[in-house]
Design a protein around this motif. Structure first.
Motif, PDB file in Angstrom:
ATOM      1  N   LEU A 139      46.588  34.156  49.020  1.00 58.51           N
ATOM      2  CA  LEU A 139      47.149  34.942  50.112  1.00 58.51           C
ATOM      3  C   LEU A 139      47.917  36.144  49.597  1.00 58.51           C
ATOM      4  N   ALA A 140      48.355  36.087  48.348  1.00 59.80           N
ATOM      5  CA  ALA A 140      49.117  37.193  47.760  1.00 59.80           C
ATOM      6  C   ALA A 140      48.308  38.478  47.729  1.00 59.80           C
ATOM      7  N   LEU A 141      47.006  38.379  47.584  1.00 57.92           N
ATOM      8  CA  LEU A 141      46.164  39.550  47.361  1.00 57.92           C
ATOM      9  C   LEU A 141      45.505  40.057  48.634  1.00 57.92           C
ATOM     10  N   GLN A 142      45.920  39.533  49.770  1.00 55.98           N
ATOM     11  CA  GLN A 142      45.399  40.000  51.050  1.00 55.98           C
ATOM     12  C   GLN A 142      45.877  41.420  51.315  1.00 55.98           C
ATOM     13  N   ASP A 143      44.970  42.314  51.640  1.00 60.89           N
ATOM     14  CA  ASP A 143      45.300  43.715  51.900  1.00 60.89           C
ATOM     15  C   ASP A 143      45.379  43.933  53.402  1.00 60.89           C
ATOM     16  N   ASP A 144      46.564  44.222  53.892  1.00 60.65           N
ATOM     17  CA  ASP A 144      46.774  44.356  55.330  1.00 60.65           C
ATOM     18  C   ASP A 144      45.903  45.445  55.934  1.00 60.65           C
ATOM     19  N   GLY A 145      45.762  46.564  55.233  1.00 62.61           N
ATOM     20  CA  GLY A 145      45.030  47.691  55.786  1.00 62.61           C
ATOM     21  C   GLY A 145      43.548  47.442  55.981  1.00 62.61           C
ATOM     22  N   SER A 146      42.979  46.490  55.231  1.00 59.63           N
ATOM     23  CA  SER A 146      41.540  46.242  55.344  1.00 59.63           C
ATOM     24  C   SER A 146      41.211  44.883  55.936  1.00 59.63           C
ATOM     25  N   TYR A 147      42.223  44.161  56.395  1.00 56.82           N
ATOM     26  CA  TYR A 147      42.004  42.830  56.948  1.00 56.82           C
ATOM     27  C   TYR A 147      41.299  42.908  58.302  1.00 56.82           C
ATOM     28  N   LEU A 148      40.310  42.057  58.483  1.00 55.31           N
ATOM     29  CA  LEU A 148      39.639  41.929  59.773  1.00 55.31           C
ATOM     30  C   LEU A 148      39.553  40.451  60.148  1.00 55.31           C
ATOM     31  N   LEU A 149      39.897  40.156  61.365  1.00 53.60           N
ATOM     32  CA  LEU A 149      39.680  38.820  61.913  1.00 53.60           C
ATOM     33  C   LEU A 149      38.348  38.864  62.647  1.00 53.60           C
TER      34      LEU A 149
END
Length: 385
Positions: free
Chosen positions: A32-42
């Motif tokens: 979860l540390a490496l999750q990029d908020d700007g490119s996250y898609l649900l």
């Protein structure tokens, strides 16, 4: 039921629904540390049924700064991404001026156009407090804030409102740990004000610095100052310039435009900056990291939770606040632009995962009183207010 769905999504337990846009890598395949908020898609599963109320309007109400940069931009991106992927309509309402009345009007227009209104931050707390009972059939999602009276004497969240808060102390811890692990030992913390969220950033920063200093066998000093201002100014930059001239190597700046003031000073001295709330690497090369709240990620997950079991807040959410942190990937260090030289993303993921597991613990302090802080053997701090 919806609470469980929300947490499961955040933790990456439903791999068929959670994916990151970069390479469409499912969230449970990485830390979860490496999750990029700007490119996250649900994303919905291939065989998923349409969500109830698909086609309805979701509105985002923001202050006069608009939705081009910062937190508002991340929220607007998240709302639009959710609406595009799940068949809803997104609308943006921007306040036409500064101040409570203008922000209240933006919220009013949003409530008259949508069944769910999203808003965030200090500028919307009092306006929502005043309006929340005027539109009982409209639901509200507030991030990073809670409705309160203008004098802060009364906090009240109506049943049609759900609030999401963040564990700033965890983000601060990661910033402090990264700074010391990157061989910075003379540090500063610049806060806009002594409000609880900003204090949590600072006290977490101290705890992270202590953990890394103890691990590396070094001594660390930290100057702490709450400016009492939210806008960048020559006075704040001048104070930061004096810190850098006196040997401060890196400043962690939280609240308002504090990062800009620190950057203005660092550019002249060779100092470095870690920003807060969102990825502010665009301010310049002196910003080597940002401790971020993942607004785009969280708003997509919250919107899914709202609609997954029928539109509306359930009894655990209605009129309630929840606080999110590392255990659901709601905050961390920005990884898209990684400028730490001696602290690797692999080392960061290890620290983050230990926070998630509980083998590392961050205490939550909302009061800057040094008498309530724990003893720190490797860190000496100086409050300058």
């Amino acid at each position: 039921m919806k609470k469980w769905i929300s947490l499961a999504l955040c933790a990456g337990m439903l791999a068929g629904l959670c994916a990151c846009a970069d390479g469409q890598q499912t969230q449970d395949e990485t830390s979860l540390a490496l999750q990029d908020d700007g490119s996250y898609l649900l994303l919905p599963a291939a065989d998923a049924e349409p969500l109830p109320d698909a086609g309805a309007t979701i509105a985002l109400a923001v202050n006069s700064t608009g939705a081009e940069t910062g937190v508002n931009a991340l929220l607007w991106q998240g709302v639009q991404d959710f609406c595009e992927n799940f068949g809803f309509t997104a609308q943006l309402f921007t306040a036409e001026g500064e101040g409570t009345e203008a922000n209240q009007e933006a919220l009013r227009q949003a409530a008259e156009s949508a069944e769910l209104v999203v808003c965030a931050g200090a500028d919307m707390e009092n306006p929502l407090y005043e309006l929340q009972n005027n539109y009982p059939t409209v639901s509200y999602l507030m991030l990073d804030g809670e409705p309160h009276s203008a004098d802060y004497a009364s906090y009240s969240t109506a049943a049609n409102v759900h609030c999401v808060l963040f564990s700033e102390e965890q983000a601060g811890y990661l910033a402090g740990y990264a700074a010391v692990s990157d061989n910075y030992t003379s540090l500063g913390f610049l806060g806009a004000d002594q409000l609880p969220g900003i204090v949590r950033y600072s006290t977490g920063f101290l705890q992270g610095a202590q953990a890394a200093a103890e691990r590396n066998g070094v001594e660390v000093t930290v100057k702490i100052w709450y400016s009492g201002q939210y806008e960048a100014s020559e006075d704040i930059a001048a104070r930061m310039s004096s810190w850098y001239a006196e040997g401060t190597q890196l400043v962690f700046a939280a609240g308002g435009a504090m990062a800009q003031s620190a950057v203005d000073a660092a550019g002249e001295s060779g100092g470095r900056v870690v920003a807060a709330d969102w990825d502010q690497s665009s301010l310049g090369s002196t910003v080597i990291g940002s401790a971020v709240k993942r607004f785009s990620t969280v708003v997509q997950q919250q919107l899914y939770a709202f609609y997954a079991d029928g539109a509306g807040w359930d009894e655990e959410q209605a009129g309630q606040s929840e606080r999110l942190g590392v255990s659901v990937g709601a905050l961390g260090l920005a990884t898209a632009q990684w400028s730490f030289l001696n602290f690797s993303q692999e080392a960061y993921a290890d620290v983050y995962d230990r926070l998630v597991s509980g083998s590392l613990r961050v205490e939550r302090y909302s009061d800057p009183d040094p008498d309530v802080m724990p003893q720190m053997s490797n860190v000496t701090y100086d409050y300058q207010n």
